[in-house]
Structure formats: structure tokens, C-alpha cells
Design a protein around this motif. Structure first.
Motif, PDB file in Angstrom:
ATOM      1  N   PHE A 145      -8.156  -5.682 -39.128  1.00 44.66           N
ATOM      2  CA  PHE A 145      -8.537  -4.302 -39.395  1.00 44.66           C
ATOM      3  C   PHE A 145      -8.775  -3.539 -38.103  1.00 44.66           C
ATOM      4  O   PHE A 145      -8.413  -2.362 -37.978  1.00 44.66           O
ATOM      5  CB  PHE A 145      -9.787  -4.277 -40.270  1.00 44.66           C
ATOM      6  N   SER A 146      -9.372  -4.200 -37.118  1.00 46.94           N
ATOM      7  CA  SER A 146      -9.588  -3.563 -35.821  1.00 46.94           C
ATOM      8  C   SER A 146      -8.256  -3.191 -35.178  1.00 46.94           C
ATOM      9  O   SER A 146      -8.122  -2.105 -34.588  1.00 46.94           O
ATOM     10  CB  SER A 146     -10.372  -4.497 -34.903  1.00 46.94           C
ATOM     11  N   ALA A 147      -7.259  -4.065 -35.302  1.00 42.95           N
ATOM     12  CA  ALA A 147      -5.935  -3.762 -34.737  1.00 42.95           C
ATOM     13  C   ALA A 147      -5.318  -2.553 -35.431  1.00 42.95           C
ATOM     14  O   ALA A 147      -4.688  -1.699 -34.781  1.00 42.95           O
ATOM     15  CB  ALA A 147      -5.025  -4.984 -34.875  1.00 42.95           C
ATOM     16  N   ILE A 148      -5.509  -2.447 -36.745  1.00 44.38           N
ATOM     17  CA  ILE A 148      -4.983  -1.289 -37.481  1.00 44.38           C
ATOM     18  C   ILE A 148      -5.628  -0.003 -36.999  1.00 44.38           C
ATOM     19  O   ILE A 148      -4.943   1.010 -36.740  1.00 44.38           O
ATOM     20  CB  ILE A 148      -5.216  -1.481 -38.998  1.00 44.38           C
ATOM     21  N   LEU A 149      -6.955  -0.009 -36.852  1.00 41.49           N
ATOM     22  CA  LEU A 149      -7.659   1.197 -36.419  1.00 41.49           C
ATOM     23  C   LEU A 149      -7.309   1.558 -34.981  1.00 41.49           C
ATOM     24  O   LEU A 149      -7.186   2.746 -34.652  1.00 41.49           O
ATOM     25  CB  LEU A 149      -9.165   0.994 -36.561  1.00 41.49           C
ATOM     26  N   VAL A 150      -7.154   0.560 -34.117  1.00 38.41           N
ATOM     27  CA  VAL A 150      -6.793   0.837 -32.721  1.00 38.41           C
ATOM     28  C   VAL A 150      -5.411   1.485 -32.645  1.00 38.41           C
ATOM     29  O   VAL A 150      -5.188   2.416 -31.852  1.00 38.41           O
ATOM     30  CB  VAL A 150      -6.849  -0.458 -31.888  1.00 38.41           C
ATOM     31  N   ARG A 151      -4.477   1.011 -33.469  1.00 37.03           N
ATOM     32  CA  ARG A 151      -3.150   1.637 -33.481  1.00 37.03           C
ATOM     33  C   ARG A 151      -3.245   3.099 -33.909  1.00 37.03           C
ATOM     34  O   ARG A 151      -2.579   3.972 -33.335  1.00 37.03           O
ATOM     35  CB  ARG A 151      -2.215   0.876 -34.434  1.00 37.03           C
ATOM     36  N   GLN A 152      -4.085   3.385 -34.899  1.00 36.67           N
ATOM     37  CA  GLN A 152      -4.246   4.771 -35.327  1.00 36.67           C
ATOM     38  C   GLN A 152      -4.901   5.617 -34.238  1.00 36.67           C
ATOM     39  O   GLN A 152      -4.552   6.792 -34.067  1.00 36.67           O
ATOM     40  CB  GLN A 152      -5.071   4.817 -36.616  1.00 36.67           C
ATOM     41  N   VAL A 153      -5.853   5.045 -33.508  1.00 41.11           N
ATOM     42  CA  VAL A 153      -6.470   5.768 -32.386  1.00 41.11           C
ATOM     43  C   VAL A 153      -5.422   6.098 -31.339  1.00 41.11           C
ATOM     44  O   VAL A 153      -5.349   7.221 -30.825  1.00 41.11           O
ATOM     45  CB  VAL A 153      -7.614   4.936 -31.783  1.00 41.11           C
ATOM     46  N   ASP A 154      -4.585   5.120 -31.003  1.00 47.03           N
ATOM     47  CA  ASP A 154      -3.538   5.345 -30.002  1.00 47.03           C
ATOM     48  C   ASP A 154      -2.568   6.448 -30.443  1.00 47.03           C
ATOM     49  O   ASP A 154      -2.145   7.297 -29.646  1.00 47.03           O
ATOM     50  CB  ASP A 154      -2.772   4.047 -29.739  1.00 47.03           C
ATOM     51  N   GLU A 155      -2.233   6.415 -31.741  1.00 45.09           N
ATOM     52  CA  GLU A 155      -1.310   7.420 -32.262  1.00 45.09           C
ATOM     53  C   GLU A 155      -1.931   8.809 -32.192  1.00 45.09           C
ATOM     54  O   GLU A 155      -1.264   9.785 -31.794  1.00 45.09           O
ATOM     55  CB  GLU A 155      -0.931   7.090 -33.703  1.00 45.09           C
ATOM     56  N   ARG A 156      -3.207   8.952 -32.532  1.00 45.41           N
ATOM     57  CA  ARG A 156      -3.875  10.252 -32.500  1.00 45.41           C
ATOM     58  C   ARG A 156      -4.051  10.743 -31.070  1.00 45.41           C
ATOM     59  O   ARG A 156      -3.928  11.935 -30.802  1.00 45.41           O
ATOM     60  CB  ARG A 156      -5.209  10.181 -33.209  1.00 45.41           C
TER      61      ARG A 156
END
Length: 240
Positions: free
Chosen positions: A224-235
Motif C-alpha cells: 500500500f505504501s508503494a501505491i501511495l508513493v507512486r501517486q505522490v510522484d505522479e502528482r
């Protein structure tokens, strides 16, 4: 009838060798040890039954949550469906991380730079809180498992000393005189083992369940942390 035989027959007839009889005829100190061990055994079984049911519910809840989480439902929808409900296990990990995620987007000032570290910290704290909840009262089983035999042995030693004191006072060393006192003393050891053995077995089994649940939550937290980090990078890329 031989007078010596009559003397030896009296103690044997005056002792009730049933379990209740051994308890009521024991010294008060031995009785207290027996009662304490019996109460500890009952409480241990209450913990064992409660924790067994708790882990069954937890495993079913985590199975259901994983099925919903990986079904493709949006994180926001899943969070809204869980935020106002009591959660355990993976659901608690998810809700706490999403709460920190949403807080980072509230207000005019948005902080993305340290968001992955904050989310990881929240995940670690939540997992530890869940593990502490699962570990609660298991230490009592460990304590009974280690101390129960020694408490029973204490009752046995005290009972043996009392029996030998009575024997010395009566000047009669026949088996009919010795056996009841020794039986009362050994009864305390039996109760100690009866309390300790299930507690040790249950403690080891329940600790393995705690470790298994912790491993599942930590594995989910990493994904889940990896999913959220990817979304942070995208934003952050979009904002740039």
C-alpha cells in the motif's frame, strides 16, 4: 484383632482419598495454592477461547478486506466506507494511512516532500498498535506456563512437610498413615501441571498467530505504501 493392626487401620479409614477429600484434608497453605492454580487455570482457558475466536474473526476480516482492496474499487470509496466503522488488522492500517494521505491535501499548503516518510511512520505505528492489541493478556499464559509447576511444587513441599510432621507426632510410619498426606501434597503438583501445560501450548500457538497476522499486515503495508508513493510522484510530476 491385633492392637497394632487397629492403630494402623484408623488413619486409613479416616481419610477420604477422593479429589474433594484430598483438597479438604490438605493444609490451609496447600489449599490456597490449589485454589489459586484452579482460578489461574480457569482464567487461562477464558483467554485461550477469547483469543482463538479473536484470531478467527481477524483472519476472516483480513481475507474480506484483501478481496475488496484488490477488486479494483477506488481507494477513496473504500476509505469512505471504512472511516466511520470500527476496523482491525489490514483495514486499520489502510484507514490510518489514508487519513494521513488526505490530511496532506487539505488546505492551501500541500506538503508532498515528506509524505512517504509520514505514511510509513503511520503504518508502523498502526501495525504496532494492532500487534499490542493481539498480544494483550498472552503474557498471563506465559506466566502461568512457567510459574504454575513451581507453585504446585511449593504446595507439594509444604504438604509433605506437614505430613511428615504429623507422622513424627504419631510415631507411626505405616503406609496407611503416610499415603494420605503424600497424596494431598502431590495433588497440588497435579493441579499446577494441569494449569501450566495448556497455558504453554496455547501461548506458543497464539504467539504464532500474532506473528502471522503481523507479517500479513506488514506485507500489505509495504504494498500500500508503494501505491501511495507512486501517486505522490505522479502528482508532483503534474504539479511541476
Amino acid at each position: 484383632m491385633n492392637p497394632a493392626d487397629a492403630i494402623e487401620a484408623v488413619p486409613l479409614a479416616s481419610h477420604d482419598l477422593s479429589l474433594w477429600g484430598l483438597f479438604w484434608q490438605a493444609h490451609i497453605v496447600v489449599q490456597l495454592v490449589m485454589v489459586g492454580l484452579a482460578v489461574a487455570s480457569i482464567y487461562s482457558w477464558a483467554i485461550i477461547i477469547d483469543k482463538t475466536l479473536t484470531f478467527r474473526r481477524l483472519n476472516r476480516a483480513m481475507d474480506r478486506f484483501e478481496e475488496v482492496f484488490w477488486s479494483g474499487q477506488s481507494l477513496e470509496e473504500l476509505y469512505r466506507s471504512l472511516q466511520d466503522r470500527p476496523t482491525t488488522g489490514m483495514a486499520s492500517v489502510f484507514v490510518s494511512a489514508m487519513h494521513e494521505w488526505r490530511r496532506s491535501f487539505e488546505g492551501a499548503a500541500r506538503s508532498f516532500a515528506s509524505l512517504p516518510q509520514r505514511i510509513d511512520k503511520v503504518l508502523d505505528v498502526t501495525i504496532q498498535r494492532e500487534v499490542d492489541r493481539l498480544d494483550n493478556r498472552l503474557i498471563f499464559l506465559a506466566s502461568i506456563g512457567s510459574a504454575g509447576p513451581y507453585l504446585g511444587l511449593f504446595g507439594t513441599v509444604w504438604g509433605v512437610m506437614t505430613a511428615f510432621t504429623a507422622i513424627a507426632g504419631s510415631n507411626n510410619t505405616s503406609l496407611a498413615v503416610v499415603a494420605p498426606g503424600i497424596a494431598e501434597a502431590l495433588f497440588a503438583t497435579a493441579i499446577g501441571l494441569f494449569a501450566a501445560i495448556p497455558a504453554v501450548i496455547a501461548y506458543n500457538k497464539l504467539q504464532s498467530e500474532v506473528s502471522r497476522a503481523q507479517a500479513r499486515m506488514e506485507g500489505f503495508a509495504d504494498e500500500f505504501s508503494a501505491i501511495l508513493v507512486r501517486q505522490v510522484d505522479e502528482r508532483m510530476a503534474q504539479a511541476a
